[in-house]
Write a protein that holds these residues in place. Structure first.
Motif: not given
Length: 331
Positions: A38-41, A278-285, A301-308
Motif C-alpha cells: 500500500l503506497l501513500l503520499e 520483482l517482475a514489475v515495479d511501481v515506477t519507471d525508474a 510511482p508511475s500512474e500507469a504502473l499503479l493502474e496496471a
C-alpha cells in the motif's frame, strides 16, 4: 510507537492517497509469488506500508509508523549519496543460481537463503557452491537461515558451509539464547553471527546486543517503525549494522536507503537491491543496482504502473481496513 514528539496525520490524509498494488515476483520468495503493498503520499513524498499479510495488527502497526515517519516525519542528514548493496539469492536449485544473480550486476556480495522448509543441507551446500563459482574467490557470501535451524543443526550446517568463506550467518536460530549458543560454538571458525528477527520482531530490539548474542545487527526500516526509530536503535546497540529491505517496492526501498545514508559508519554492503526480485515495479525508474550500488533518492510511482498492477477490489479493501486498524493502534 511513533517518536514521542511526532504528530499523527489525520487518517483521511492517508486514505486520500492510498494505492494498493500486487506485484509478481521473478521467483517464489518467502513462499509468495505476489507482493502486495500500500503506497501513500505525504508532504515529504511517497512512502510505503507493506507488512506481510500474515502479520498481526500489533506488528503491522510498526510498519505504518514507518510509513508515516518517512512521508510526514523529520528528515535526517544524508552522509552518502550511494549505498553498496548485496544480491539476494532465494532458496533455488543450484542450476538456477546464475540466472538469479545475473539480475544484480556489479554486486560483490550475495546473501543466500538457507534452511528453507522442505530442503536439506545438501541443497544449501549445492546452492552456496554455485554462488561461490559465480562470484569467484573475491566475492562475499553471507547466509540467511531465517531462524530455520536448531542450535545443533546450525553448528553442523555452518561447519559444512564454512569452506565457502562466509562473511557472516544471519539468524541461524529463533531465540536470543540460541543465537548466543551458536555464536560461542562457531567462534573458533571466525564466522560472525548476525541477528535479524531477534531485532525486528522483538519487544526489546536491543536485547540481542545486551546479551552478546550477535556480532552484527540486521535493521529494516519498516519493521522497526521507521528511519527515526531505527537510527535510535542503532545508536544504542553499538554494533555494526546491515540495512536490509523487506521485499518492498522501490518506494519502500527508498526508505531503507535513506536509513542507510544516515548511519555514520556503514561497514557492510546492504540488502536493499531486492527490487531485482520483482517482475514489475511501481515506477519507471526502479531502484536497481548499478555497479553494485544504489542511488539514495525518493521514488515517484508511475500512474500507469499503479493502474496496471492495482490489487483487486477485495484486496484493496482488505488493505484499507488493515490501515485503519493499525492507525487506531498508533492513535
Amino acid at each position: 510507537m511513533l517518536p514521542h514528539d511526532a504528530t499523527l496525520p489525520p487518517l483521511d490524509d492517508l486514505l486520500r492517497t492510498a494505492r494498493v498494488v500486487a506485484l509478481p515476483l521473478v521467483t517464489t520468495f518467502r513462499g509468495i509469488g505476489i507482493r502486495e503493498a500500500l503506497l501513500l503520499e505525504g508532504p515529504n513524498g511517497f512512502t510505503e506500508f507493506s507488512p506481510f499479510t500474515e502479520y498481526g495488527d500489533d506488528e503491522a502497526a510498526r510498519w505504518l509508523a514507518a510509513a508515516i515517519d518517512f512521508g510526514w516525519g523529520p528528515t535526517h542528514p544524508l552522509l552518502r549519496d550511494t549505498v553498496m548493496v548485496n544480491a539476494t539469492l532465494p532458496a533455488v536449485a543450484a542450476h538456477e543460481v546464475s540466472g538469479i544473480l545475473d539480475r544484480f550486476p556489479g554486486c560483490r556480495t550475495v546473501k543466500i537463503k538457507v534452511a528453507d522448509p522442505g530442503q536439506v543441507l545438501a541443497d544449501d551446500v549445492a546452492r552456496v557452491s554455485a554462488a561461490r563459482d559465480y562470484l569467484g574467490p573475491e566475492g562475499r557470501i553471507r547466509l540467511d537461515a531465517n531462524a530455520g535451524w536448531t542450535v545443533d543443526e546450525a553448528e553442523k550446517a555452518i561447519h559444512a558451509l564454512a569452506v565457502f568463506d562466509l562473511e557472516y550467518v544471519e539468524q541461524p536460530c529463533v531465540s536470543v539464547d540460541e543465537l548466543a549458543q551458536v555464536r560461542t560454538r562457531v567462534k573458533y571458525m571466525g564466522i560472525p553471527i548476525a541477528a535479524d528477527e531477534s531485532v525486528r520482531k522483538a519487544d526489546d530490539p536491543l536485547a540481542v546486543a545486551r546479551a552478546g548474542a550477535a556480532d552484527i545487527l540486521i535493521v529494516k526500516a519498516q519493521p522497526l517503525g521507521g528511519v527515526t526509530a531505527a537510527l535510535a536503535i542503532i545508536a544504542d546497540a553499538g554494533l555494526p549494522v546491515v540495512v536490509s529491505s523487506a521485499l518492498e517496492t522501490s518506494v519502500g526501498i527508498s526508505m531503507g536507503l535513506h536509513l542507510a545514508a544516515a548511519i555514520p559508519e556503514l561497514e557492510f554492503d546492504c540488502g536493499l537491491a531486492t527490487a531485482s526480485l520483482l517482475a514489475v515495479d511501481v515506477t519507471d525508474a526502479p531502484l536497481l543496482s548499478v555497479n553494485g550500488q544504489l542511488d539514495v533518492r525518493r521514488v515517484v510511482p508511475s500512474e500507469a504502473l499503479l493502474e496496471a498492477h492495482a490489487a483487486s477490489a477485495d484486496r484493496t479493501n482488505w488493505w484499507l481496513s488493515r490501515l485503519k486498524r493499525c492507525y487506531e493502534l498508533l492513535d
